[in-house]
Motif scaffolding. Structure first.
Motif, PDB file in Angstrom:
ATOM      1  N   PHE A   1       0.857  -1.175   0.000  1.00  0.00           N
ATOM      2  CA  PHE A   1       0.000   0.000   0.000  1.00  0.00           C
ATOM      3  C   PHE A   1       0.894   1.226   0.000  1.00  0.00           C
ATOM      4  CE2 PHE A   1      -2.870   3.059   2.180  1.00  0.00           C
ATOM      5  CZ  PHE A   1      -3.929   2.992   1.293  1.00  0.00           C
ATOM      6  N   ALA A   2       0.700   2.142  -0.953  1.00  0.00           N
ATOM      7  CA  ALA A   2       1.546   3.338  -1.058  1.00  0.00           C
ATOM      8  C   ALA A   2       0.765   4.443  -1.750  1.00  0.00           C
ATOM      9  CB  ALA A   2       2.807   3.025  -1.862  1.00  0.00           C
ATOM     10  N   SER A   3       1.259   5.666  -1.589  1.00  0.00           N
ATOM     11  CA  SER A   3       0.642   6.759  -2.345  1.00  0.00           C
ATOM     12  C   SER A   3       0.981   6.569  -3.818  1.00  0.00           C
ATOM     13  CB  SER A   3       1.145   8.121  -1.857  1.00  0.00           C
ATOM     14  OG  SER A   3       2.482   8.335  -2.279  1.00  0.00           O
ATOM     15  N   LEU A   4       0.188   7.177  -4.655  1.00  0.00           N
ATOM     16  CA  LEU A   4       0.421   7.109  -6.096  1.00  0.00           C
ATOM     17  C   LEU A   4       1.824   7.617  -6.421  1.00  0.00           C
ATOM     18  CD1 LEU A   4      -1.273   6.380  -8.631  1.00  0.00           C
ATOM     19  CD2 LEU A   4      -1.887   8.778  -8.786  1.00  0.00           C
ATOM     20  N   ALA A   5       2.231   8.697  -5.746  1.00  0.00           N
ATOM     21  CA  ALA A   5       3.558   9.270  -5.963  1.00  0.00           C
ATOM     22  C   ALA A   5       4.654   8.296  -5.532  1.00  0.00           C
ATOM     23  CB  ALA A   5       3.695  10.588  -5.211  1.00  0.00           C
ATOM     24  N   GLU A   6       4.503   7.696  -4.349  1.00  0.00           N
ATOM     25  CA  GLU A   6       5.514   6.757  -3.840  1.00  0.00           C
ATOM     26  C   GLU A   6       5.621   5.511  -4.715  1.00  0.00           C
ATOM     27  OE1 GLU A   6       5.104   7.582   0.956  1.00  0.00           O
ATOM     28  OE2 GLU A   6       3.823   6.094  -0.002  1.00  0.00           O
ATOM     29  N   ALA A   7       4.489   5.066  -5.242  1.00  0.00           N
ATOM     30  CA  ALA A   7       4.470   3.850  -6.054  1.00  0.00           C
ATOM     31  C   ALA A   7       4.979   4.101  -7.467  1.00  0.00           C
ATOM     32  CB  ALA A   7       3.053   3.283  -6.108  1.00  0.00           C
ATOM     33  N   GLY A   8       5.090   5.373  -7.841  1.00  0.00           N
ATOM     34  CA  GLY A   8       5.547   5.688  -9.197  1.00  0.00           C
ATOM     35  C   GLY A   8       4.508   5.350 -10.253  1.00  0.00           C
ATOM     36  N   LYS A   9       3.236   5.364  -9.859  1.00  0.00           N
ATOM     37  CA  LYS A   9       2.158   5.056 -10.799  1.00  0.00           C
ATOM     38  C   LYS A   9       1.545   6.351 -11.313  1.00  0.00           C
ATOM     39  CE  LYS A   9       2.568   0.684 -10.480  1.00  0.00           C
ATOM     40  NZ  LYS A   9       3.006  -0.111 -11.641  1.00  0.00           N
ATOM     41  N   THR A  10       0.851   6.256 -12.435  1.00  0.00           N
ATOM     42  CA  THR A  10       0.257   7.427 -13.080  1.00  0.00           C
ATOM     43  C   THR A  10      -1.242   7.232 -13.259  1.00  0.00           C
ATOM     44  OG1 THR A  10       0.509   6.541 -15.310  1.00  0.00           O
ATOM     45  CG2 THR A  10       2.399   7.752 -14.398  1.00  0.00           C
ATOM     46  N   ALA A  11      -1.887   8.260 -13.763  1.00  0.00           N
ATOM     47  CA  ALA A  11      -3.309   8.185 -14.076  1.00  0.00           C
ATOM     48  C   ALA A  11      -3.584   7.065 -15.074  1.00  0.00           C
ATOM     49  CB  ALA A  11      -3.794   9.527 -14.623  1.00  0.00           C
ATOM     50  N   ALA A  12      -2.664   6.849 -15.993  1.00  0.00           N
ATOM     51  CA  ALA A  12      -2.833   5.778 -16.977  1.00  0.00           C
ATOM     52  C   ALA A  12      -2.845   4.411 -16.298  1.00  0.00           C
ATOM     53  CB  ALA A  12      -1.728   5.845 -18.021  1.00  0.00           C
TER      54      ALA A  12
END
Length: 78
Positions: free
Chosen positions: A5-16
């Motif tokens: 479980f991580a923030s979107l920023a920490e996980a390196g994930k994007t809207a896509a």
């Protein structure tokens, strides 16, 4: 498999990365707008939201769940 479980920023994930999951969850609801990466990017730009307040659950490298946390002042009692 392990879940993370991580923030979107920490996980390196994007809207896509979020769009397919959100589309699967909400696409069958009548009247829902097209849930693509551009829509998710727009949604993340809402005041108090953003990649730091959007959280994902990863199974390996795949986004399997997400939650949006909007930070906003709340005025009580008047």
């Amino acid at each position: 498999m392990r879940y993370q479980f991580a923030s979107l920023a920490e996980a390196g994930k994007t809207a896509a990365d979020l769009a397919p999951l959100i589309r699967t969850a909400f696409a069958d609801y009548e009247g829902v707008v097209c849930l693509d990466a551009a829509y998710v990017e727009w949604y993340l730009r809402r005041p108090g939201l953003g990649a730091g307040n959007s959280f994902v659950c990863l199974c390996g490298d795949e986004v399997v769940a997400n939650v949006f946390l909007t930070l906003a002042p709340v005025r009580l009692g008047g």
